[in-house]
Design a protein around this motif. Structure first.
Motif: not given
Length: 174
Positions: A60-69
């Motif tokens: 949830n709070d680390c999505r910014g690190e991972l590819p949006r797809q």
């Protein structure tokens, strides 16, 4: 931080989330390629997220690190929901348990799946990678137990063990 696209060789990824601030790593291998010999996960992190892992709560709070797809079809929740897991069973232990058992290795404060996501993206840390791949290989014993105790394709047999296999990127449908 906004969710990013798929990184490229040479990119630097900066991490600023609840559990890690100011951490950076370089993409040293093509994402999803150049995996170490003997390390052959059945699923990519994106596939795992779409099948339902960690009760929808892991990233949830680390999505910014991972590819949006990776999140296009991911099963995500604000609160842990075992119903989002592929096998509909509870599959999480508190992070305090993971720490007490020595399962958390720096620089990945969320554990194996965080390491796997970063490795899949192309981060390489030879010493940590070797430890985590050894842990992954040791998990194969659970697949052997499912094969031994379940009729082929009976996905209702040993659902907790099957969910665990999925969360370690093994094929739980053996």
């Amino acid at each position: 931080m906004k969710t990013v696209g798929m990184p490229r060789l040479g990119d630097w990824i900066r991490v600023d989330d609840r559990m890690q601030r100011g951490y950076r790593y370089k993409i040293e291998a093509q994402p999803g390629q150049d995996l170490a010999p003997g390390f052959a996960p059945f699923y990519s992190p994106q596939e795992m997220l779409s099948l339902g892992v960690f009760e929808g709560k892991y990233c949830n709070d680390c999505r910014g690190e991972l590819p949006r797809q990776w999140f296009a079809h991911a099963k995500i929740a604000d609160q842990p929901d075992p119903g989002l897991n592929c096998f509909g069973v509870k599959s999480r232990q508190p992070l305090s348990v993971w720490r007490a058992k020595g399962w958390i290795l720096e620089p990945d404060p969320r554990g194996w799946f965080q390491w796997y996501c970063r490795y899949w993206l192309g981060r390489r840390l030879p010493e940590i990678d070797a430890i985590q791949m050894k842990r992954w290989r040791a998990f194969a014993r659970h697949q052997a137990q499912v094969r031994k105790h379940c009729e082929p394709a009976n996905v209702f047999c040993r659902p907790r063990q099957r969910q665990a296999l999925l969360q370690w990127a093994y094929d739980p449908f053996v």
